[in-house]
Motif scaffolding. Structure first.
Motif, mmCIF file in Angstrom:
data_model
loop_
_atom_site.group_PDB
_atom_site.id
_atom_site.type_symbol
_atom_site.label_atom_id
_atom_site.label_comp_id
_atom_site.label_asym_id
_atom_site.label_seq_id
_atom_site.Cartn_x
_atom_site.Cartn_y
_atom_site.Cartn_z
ATOM 1 N N ARG A 4 2.580 0.809 -4.761
ATOM 2 C CA ARG A 4 1.238 0.973 -5.335
ATOM 3 C C ARG A 4 1.305 1.439 -6.782
ATOM 4 N N SER A 35 0.816 -1.212 0.000
ATOM 5 C CA SER A 35 0.000 0.000 0.000
ATOM 6 C C SER A 35 0.848 1.261 0.000
ATOM 7 N N TRP A 70 -2.947 -5.527 -6.618
ATOM 8 C CA TRP A 70 -3.019 -4.824 -5.336
ATOM 9 C C TRP A 70 -4.321 -5.160 -4.606
#
Length: 472
Positions: free
Chosen positions: A183, A178, A191
């Motif tokens: 990301r 994250s 993700w």
């Protein structure tokens, strides 16, 4: 750059930003809607204050129950247990933030709730790491074992500790992916798949707390409290993410009624269903749409309503951004639709002033066009695109502006920092500080305009913006 302006005879005269000749559209006199009274109580402030109050009250209850249970002789163990309890509380709070409960979503917005969820996640990561470190070192200090062997011993001999170690490992992995660096380099599907394991971590952490939590079992009041906290958190997720969407889609039976190409890379899809007058959708909101075909049923895309709901139909307008959105123009009439929502706080509910300014960039015009249909009072609309051909829904905007007595400015030209700089924006809308400003566009444009609005003295509570990634 070129600015094309439309306004009615009763509108105030505006100066124009121009480096090329300005094309004026014919003036039409229309009857303007009466101004709406300013909102006395700001819904977002009420909801945010409510969330903070709930979190603070529960933090106080946790501290009270912790003190009531008594303290261990080892200070590290005391700190570890307290960190674990607050980590558990933050996990429950995080579930509430992503439960997509309508009351919270309409007042705060999914984009902001998701941002809070992200920062709460980092809080969980650090509190649970502190819990593990303090507990391990605390017990190691008492037993004279080294921390690694102590952790292995706890996992082998104490019920629930091994589950806690697995839960913490999952949370560390989720926290790592994250981060901003990871990301940006991961596909959204990857993700999202990793992120779903957070629910596994929540269940494991809860069972660890039940099995090994001294505060949890110290009294019937503490046990009842923690069961209530987890019950509300998990129940909210179940209701908001599963029960409510299933019930609404069963009730409304949505189907595609028309597919209308707006340009080479933009398409509008019209949707109808049963009892749409009872669907609580407002102009400016969006849905997560699934078109139930063999190759698309598993894809959920966020698209704003591009027309105000009228009780009989819904309309979305999407720009091609990949294979999934490109396939939308081939959706067949009659296709069943599963829609999660409506979501978003980008609505007239948050108005604070009787007059408004609406600024759209590119396909961010979709919620702006719907809002213009819904808003009362005098409105100014600025539509920023690179070229005239990029101005989708412009004919509708022009007709709507005539009907509403609004001013419409089409600003064209290459992207550059000075296109809607403070001086140019002030010329277009001299009383901008007295208006609500609704803004939707690409991230770069949004960031620049937010800075411009601050320079022009527009109060923060009068600025309403939607993240383009959720709106478009």
């Amino acid at each position: 750059m070129k600015v094309r302006r439309q306004e009615n005879d009763s509108s105030r005269q505006r100066s124009s930003v121009s480096q090329d000749p300005i094309k004026e559209l014919p003036s039409v006199t229309t009857v303007q809607s009466p101004p709406a009274p300013p909102t006395a109580i700001r819904p977002r402030v009420v909801a945010r204050a409510g969330l903070y109050a709930v979190l603070a009250a529960n933090a106080a209850v946790v501290a009270f129950l912790f003190a009531q249970a008594g303290f261990a002789s080892n200070a590290l163990i005391v700190l570890g247990r307290l960190a674990g309890l607050y980590g558990a509380l933050l996990m429950a709070f995080q579930l509430l933030l992503v439960a997509r409960l309508p009351w919270l979503d309409r007042r705060i917005g999914m984009d902001r709730l998701t941002s809070w969820h992200r920062w709460t996640g980092f809080g969980i990561l650090w509190t649970l790491l502190a819990h593990a470190v303090f507990i391990t070192f605390g017990y190691a200090q008492s037993s004279s074992m080294d921390p690694v062997n102590q952790l292995v011993d706890l996992a082998e001999t104490v019920e629930g500790v091994l589950r806690a170690v697995v839960a913490l490992t999952i949370i560390v992995v989720v926290g790592a992916v994250s981060g901003r660096y990871a990301r940006r380099r991961l596909a959204y599907e990857t993700w999202h798949f990793i992120h779903l394991y957070t629910y596994v971590a929540v269940v494991l952490a809860f069972t660890h707390q039940v099995a090994a939590g001294t505060t949890f079992t110290s009294s019937s009041a503490a046990t009842a409290y923690w069961y209530a906290v987890w019950g509300v958190a998990l129940g909210s997720v179940l209701v908001g993410r599963l029960v409510l969407p299933l019930w609404r889609n069963w009730r409304h039976q949505l189907r595609v009624t028309a597919v209308v190409p707006e340009s080479d890379n933009v398409v509008s899809i019209h949707i109808s269903g049963r009892d749409l007058d009872r669907m609580p959708a407002r102009a400016g909101q969006f849905f997560l749409w699934r078109f139930l075909t063999r190759d698309r049923w598993w894809q959920a895309n966020p698209f704003s309503l591009s027309a105000a709901p009228d009780g009989t139909r819904l309309r979305l307008t999407a720009k091609t951004a990949g294979d999934g959105t490109a396939a939308l123009r081939h959706v067949k009439v009659g296709t069943r639709v599963f829609a999660e929502g409506p979501y978003g706080a980008f609505t007239a509910m948050h108005r604070t002033r009787p007059e408004s300014l609406l600024v759209a960039g590119g396909v961010g015009v979709t919620p702006i066009r719907a809002l213009l249909e819904d808003l009362e009072g005098h409105a100014v609309v600025i539509y920023r695109v690179a070229e005239d051909r990029d101005a989708v829904l412009y004919d509708e905007l022009r007709e709507l502006a005539h009907a509403k007595g609004a001013e419409l400015h089409l600003v064209t030209g290459p992207a550059a920092p000075d296109r809607l700089a403070p001086s140019e924006l002030a010329r277009l809308v001299p009383d901008i500080a007295e208006r609500d400003v609704f803004l939707c566009g690409p991230p770069g444009m949004t960031t620049t305009l937010l800075r411009t609005l601050r320079e022009l003295g527009v109060p923060k509570q009068q600025i309403h913006h939607e993240r383009f990634s959720l709106a478009g």
